[in-house]
Design an enzyme around this catalytic site. Structure first.
Site, PDB file in Angstrom:
ATOM      1  N   GLU A 194      43.448  32.357  37.396  1.00 47.48           N
ATOM      2  CA  GLU A 194      42.679  31.107  37.374  1.00 47.48           C
ATOM      3  C   GLU A 194      42.704  30.448  36.001  1.00 47.48           C
ATOM      4  O   GLU A 194      42.473  31.106  34.973  1.00 47.48           O
ATOM      5  CB  GLU A 194      41.217  31.395  37.776  1.00 47.48           C
ATOM      6  CG  GLU A 194      40.347  30.139  37.745  1.00 47.48           C
ATOM      7  CD  GLU A 194      39.010  30.291  38.464  1.00 47.48           C
ATOM      8  OE1 GLU A 194      38.775  31.341  39.109  1.00 47.48           O
ATOM      9  OE2 GLU A 194      38.208  29.336  38.391  1.00 47.48           O
ATOM     10  N   ASP A 233      34.681  38.808  48.241  1.00 43.81           N
ATOM     11  CA  ASP A 233      34.514  38.774  46.778  1.00 43.81           C
ATOM     12  C   ASP A 233      33.313  39.630  46.408  1.00 43.81           C
ATOM     13  O   ASP A 233      32.180  39.332  46.816  1.00 43.81           O
ATOM     14  CB  ASP A 233      34.255  37.312  46.376  1.00 43.81           C
ATOM     15  CG  ASP A 233      34.868  36.957  45.047  1.00 43.81           C
ATOM     16  OD1 ASP A 233      35.479  37.829  44.410  1.00 43.81           O
ATOM     17  OD2 ASP A 233      34.731  35.782  44.648  1.00 43.81           O
TER      18      ASP A 233
END
Ligand code: KIV
Length: 289
Positions: free
Chosen positions: A190, A91
């Site tokens: 998300e 990430d």
């Protein structure tokens, strides 16, 4: 590493595409260090994300924003050493890729070269679409991340579900389509209503991994500490706890504290002994001094 892990084939992007076509759910989970990597490897997950959620779960920051490239690289490298079969996604932290294509490529290359990542994940649509395109052109496979993007949660009005109106849902869908067109290999969606994911799925060809996005995605991701109950913070609505390791860990450490204080630990079996005669000789040697 378990024999089970040794016998598993390495997961590739082709594996994920095949799972998607066969409508076989893809399992992604986060990991942040060597032991958590070994656990998720042994459990047989498909994809491991060293999420910048490490900022909160492991490093104790209030949000994902402060975590640095070097902190993420150290954690990601430890995870790499514990994995064999799953794909590894690194990430890119906030501030490490947004400013220009050159900066994004330089950061991503560190995650690939120094930490052995198979793919890197970047958040948002907008200018991130250009960064994604540049990374793909530079040979770095990219995972996009739309819906609730924690790195820019303040701009989104906090940690809350996105795409709840039809217009807002269109923004999520447009971001997803733009990231796919830019060449992303995978997408994390998300905290969006399940209707938005359902509308999105027929429009995309790449694997879609949901977190708080309903059951229609190609796969699911959860944060290691959330699913194991290791984190002493509030959990999002979509988190399901599969264990309560924090309570188990506290009970274990409390038992250790009590035994040391009571003189119960260490017992004879926890210690080392000298070969016969050596203790007596030591007494003599000390007496000769
Ligand atoms: O940082 C992270 O752990 C993530 C997942 C929640 C998708 O981005």
């Amino acid at each position: 590493m378990s024999a089970h892990a040794d016998s598993r084939a390495r997961v590739t992007l082709a594996t994920l595409a095949a799972k998607r076509s066969a409508r076989e759910p893809i399992v992604m989970v986060t990991a942040y260090d060597h032991p958590s990597a070994q656990i998720v490897e042994a459990a047989g997950v498909d994809v491991v994300l060293v999420g910048d959620s490490a900022a909160m779960t492991v490093l104790g920051y209030d949000s994902t924003v402060p975590v640095t490239i070097d902190e993420m690289l150290m954690l990601t490298t430890a995870v790499r050493r514990g994995l064999r079969s799953p794909l590894l996604v690194g990430d890119l932290p906030f501030g490490s890729y947004e400013a220009s294509d050159e900066i994004a490529i330089a950061t991503a290359q560190r995650f690939v070269k120094e930490a052995g990542c198979d793919l890197v994940k970047i958040e948002r649509g907008g200018t991130t679409v250009d960064r994604a395109r540049a990374l793909v052109q530079a040979g770095v496979p990219v995972v996009g991340h739309v819906g609730l993007t924690p790195q820019t949660a303040t701009a989104l009005g906090g940690y809350r579900a996105q795409g709840r109106t039809a217009e807002a849902a269109l923004t999520v869908i447009d971001d997803a389509l733009a990231l796919q067109a830019a060449g992303c290999s995978m997408l994390v969606v998300e905290a969006v209503p399940s209707e938005v994911t359902a509308a999105l799925m027929p429009l995309l060809d790449i694997p879609v991994i949901g977190i708080g996005a309903g059951a229609d995605a190609d796969g699911q991701v959860l944060v290691f500490h959330d699913l194991l109950g290791l984190y002493d913070g509030g959990a999002a609505k979509f988190v399901k706890r599969y264990a309560d390791l924090r309570a188990a860990a506290i009970t274990g450490v409390e038992a250790y504290v009590a035994e040391v204080r009571a003189g119960v630990y260490p017992a004879a079996e926890h210690g080392y002994g000298m070969p016969t005669g050596e203790a007596a000789r030591l007494v003599e040697l000390l007496a000769e001094r």
